[in-house]
Design a protein around this motif. Structure first.
Motif, PDB file in Angstrom:
ATOM      1  N   THR A  79       0.838  -1.200   0.000  1.00  0.00           N
ATOM      2  CA  THR A  79       0.000   0.000   0.000  1.00  0.00           C
ATOM      3  C   THR A  79       0.873   1.249   0.000  1.00  0.00           C
ATOM      4  OG1 THR A  79      -0.126  -0.026   2.429  1.00  0.00           O
ATOM      5  CG2 THR A  79      -1.885  -1.146   1.224  1.00  0.00           C
ATOM      6  N   TYR A  80       0.378   2.266  -0.679  1.00  0.00           N
ATOM      7  CA  TYR A  80       1.051   3.563  -0.699  1.00  0.00           C
ATOM      8  C   TYR A  80       0.224   4.576   0.095  1.00  0.00           C
ATOM      9  CZ  TYR A  80       3.951   1.707  -4.501  1.00  0.00           C
ATOM     10  OH  TYR A  80       4.822   0.946  -5.243  1.00  0.00           O
ATOM     11  N   PRO A  81       0.876   5.595   0.672  1.00  0.00           N
ATOM     12  CA  PRO A  81       2.333   5.774   0.716  1.00  0.00           C
ATOM     13  C   PRO A  81       2.974   4.867   1.767  1.00  0.00           C
ATOM     14  CG  PRO A  81       1.276   7.522   1.950  1.00  0.00           C
ATOM     15  CD  PRO A  81       0.167   6.704   1.351  1.00  0.00           C
ATOM     16  N   GLN A 140       8.968   9.900   2.026  1.00  0.00           N
ATOM     17  CA  GLN A 140       7.654   9.318   1.787  1.00  0.00           C
ATOM     18  C   GLN A 140       7.579   8.839   0.341  1.00  0.00           C
ATOM     19  OE1 GLN A 140       4.159  11.351   3.383  1.00  0.00           O
ATOM     20  NE2 GLN A 140       3.034  10.885   1.504  1.00  0.00           N
ATOM     21  N   VAL A 141       7.267   7.574   0.155  1.00  0.00           N
ATOM     22  CA  VAL A 141       7.180   6.964  -1.174  1.00  0.00           C
ATOM     23  C   VAL A 141       5.705   6.855  -1.550  1.00  0.00           C
ATOM     24  CG1 VAL A 141       7.791   4.975  -2.588  1.00  0.00           C
ATOM     25  CG2 VAL A 141       9.287   5.667  -0.692  1.00  0.00           C
ATOM     26  N   ASN A 142       5.318   7.528  -2.638  1.00  0.00           N
ATOM     27  CA  ASN A 142       3.890   7.657  -2.958  1.00  0.00           C
ATOM     28  C   ASN A 142       3.396   6.747  -4.066  1.00  0.00           C
ATOM     29  OD1 ASN A 142       3.186   9.941  -1.124  1.00  0.00           O
ATOM     30  ND2 ASN A 142       4.756  10.989  -2.333  1.00  0.00           N
ATOM     31  N   ASP A 143       4.291   6.222  -4.888  1.00  0.00           N
ATOM     32  CA  ASP A 143       3.834   5.365  -5.992  1.00  0.00           C
ATOM     33  C   ASP A 143       4.976   4.472  -6.470  1.00  0.00           C
ATOM     34  OD1 ASP A 143       5.474   6.979  -7.709  1.00  0.00           O
ATOM     35  OD2 ASP A 143       3.809   8.380  -7.973  1.00  0.00           O
ATOM     36  N   GLU A 152       8.225   6.277  -7.775  1.00  0.00           N
ATOM     37  CA  GLU A 152       9.069   6.771  -6.687  1.00  0.00           C
ATOM     38  C   GLU A 152       9.788   5.628  -5.988  1.00  0.00           C
ATOM     39  OE1 GLU A 152       6.974   9.280  -3.983  1.00  0.00           O
ATOM     40  OE2 GLU A 152       6.571  10.837  -5.466  1.00  0.00           O
ATOM     41  N   LYS A 153       9.104   4.503  -5.858  1.00  0.00           N
ATOM     42  CA  LYS A 153       9.735   3.350  -5.222  1.00  0.00           C
ATOM     43  C   LYS A 153      10.959   2.895  -6.009  1.00  0.00           C
ATOM     44  CE  LYS A 153       8.134  -0.951  -5.429  1.00  0.00           C
ATOM     45  NZ  LYS A 153       7.321  -2.171  -5.171  1.00  0.00           N
ATOM     46  N   PHE A 186       3.487   3.526   6.625  1.00  0.00           N
ATOM     47  CA  PHE A 186       3.280   4.959   6.824  1.00  0.00           C
ATOM     48  C   PHE A 186       2.325   5.191   7.993  1.00  0.00           C
ATOM     49  CE2 PHE A 186       0.670   8.776   5.812  1.00  0.00           C
ATOM     50  CZ  PHE A 186       1.674   9.730   5.936  1.00  0.00           C
ATOM     51  N   PRO A 240       0.225   8.177   9.629  1.00  0.00           N
ATOM     52  CA  PRO A 240      -0.196   9.542   9.295  1.00  0.00           C
ATOM     53  C   PRO A 240      -0.392  10.467  10.485  1.00  0.00           C
ATOM     54  CG  PRO A 240      -2.084   8.071   9.237  1.00  0.00           C
ATOM     55  CD  PRO A 240      -0.886   7.207   9.539  1.00  0.00           C
TER      56      PRO A 240
END
Length: 333
Positions: free
Chosen positions: A143-145, A161-164, A167-168, A183, A185
């Motif tokens: 799951t992202y992020p 923070q890795v969002n997709d 980016e990974k 993550f 929040p």
């Protein structure tokens, strides 16, 4: 038999933890002498101390030899755990240091390694306490992020923070030795815990981190949350951490606190706890002197931090500080 401490050594005089340890002892009206050390010859903490010495970095081959010479020269009696680097040789050479008449207030090396290595932290404590899922393989997080950060990092520095997926791939190719973590929040909390010399927790003081810069709290509010107090003391007792420690927790998406990091030393924001009523550096001195520590009353205060200047002349002798300037030119509203 009680002993009277007359000289302490505070490493890391260029960093907030070292400087705040000096300030805390001054606020406690400590009557002894303070020696500060650092590898940086222009360290602000030098000019807040009675004496200072420039010494090699903790990883240097001659570090121990130089440290022992400094200990003997100034008759040092306590080594404060105010540097995340120096605590490792303090622990490794604890027996040799004690033969020179000094007490390094630091946990065993095994405990330091559990706290430093975030994978080791997760594997050691995950079945007992709530921790964010942590792995060396980013493909295990679906799951992202999610968060990428150094396996052996300190504080909140270099946390990404890795969002997709794109980016990974970039993070994995660009940054080696990273771990990947669920993550969280929610708000971030730091809990300062003080234990005795056998690793029994005495007091826990939580605060919410209202603002951070380069991993250091610049604004914070003391919040005496019962769950944070009890959970942090259980963690410290499980690990048998000696002296001061600072623990970081965050809330997950369900609002549950999860353990993010453990630092078995005085932290860069420990001054918040000093100002709230629990002076950990003074407690370290009292414990070594053999005094009984009664948990003090804590005030739920908000603390705002700011820079303060020290001005040196051409010979690097102190000329004046920001406090001197304010004292001579007070602003009145």
């Amino acid at each position: 038999m009680r002993r009277k401490i007359s000289t302490v050594l505070i490493p890391g005089a260029s960093a907030p933890a070292g400087i705040n340890t000096i300030k805390s002892l001054r606020l406690s009206d400590f009557k002894g002498k303070i020696l500060s050390t650092d590898s940086n010859s222009l360290s602000a903490g030098f000019y807040l101390s009675d004496y200072y010495e420039v010494i090699p970095e903790a990883e240097a081959d001659d570090y121990l030899e130089v440290l022992l010479n400094v200990i003997d020269k100034y008759n040092i009696e306590i080594l404060m755990p105010s540097s995340g680097y120096d605590i490792f040789p303090f622990s490794e050479f604890k027996s040799k240091l004690k033969k020179h008449g000094v007490i390094p207030v630091v946990s065993d090396r095994k405990i330091l390694e559990i706290c430093r290595d975030k994978i080791y932290t997760f594997n050691h404590l995950n079945k007992i306490f709530r921790l964010p899922f942590t792995t060396l393989n980013p493909d295990e997080i679906d799951t992202y992020p999610f968060i990428a950060k150094p396996r052996y990092g300190k504080g909140s520095r270099d946390v990404i923070q890795v969002n997709d997926e794109q980016e990974k791939r970039y993070i994995c190719s660009k940054f080696p030795n990273m771990i990947y973590q669920e993550f969280l929040p929610g708000d971030e909390y730091t809990i300062d815990v003080m234990s005795d010399l056998e690793g029994n927790p005495i007091i826990s003081v939580p605060r919410v981190r209202l603002q951070t810069k380069s991993g250091i709290s610049t604004k914070g509010k003391i919040i005496l949350d019962k769950e944070l107090i009890e959970e942090s003391m259980k963690i410290v007792k499980k690990l048998r951490i000696i002296g001061p420690s600072c623990i970081q927790m965050k809330k997950d998406k369900l609002g549950q606190f999860k353990l993010v990091e453990i630092n078995p030393r005085l932290g860069g924001g420990t001054i918040f706890t000093t100002l709230a009523g629990a002076n950990f550096p003074r407690m370290v001195v009292d414990l070594v002197e053999g005094k009984k520590i009664d948990p003090p009353k804590i005030s739920e205060i908000t603390v705002l931090r700011y820079f303060e200047e020290i001005v040196l002349d051409e010979r690097n002798k102190i000329n004046y500080s920001g406090k001197d300037l304010l004292a001579s030119n007070p602003c009145r509203i």
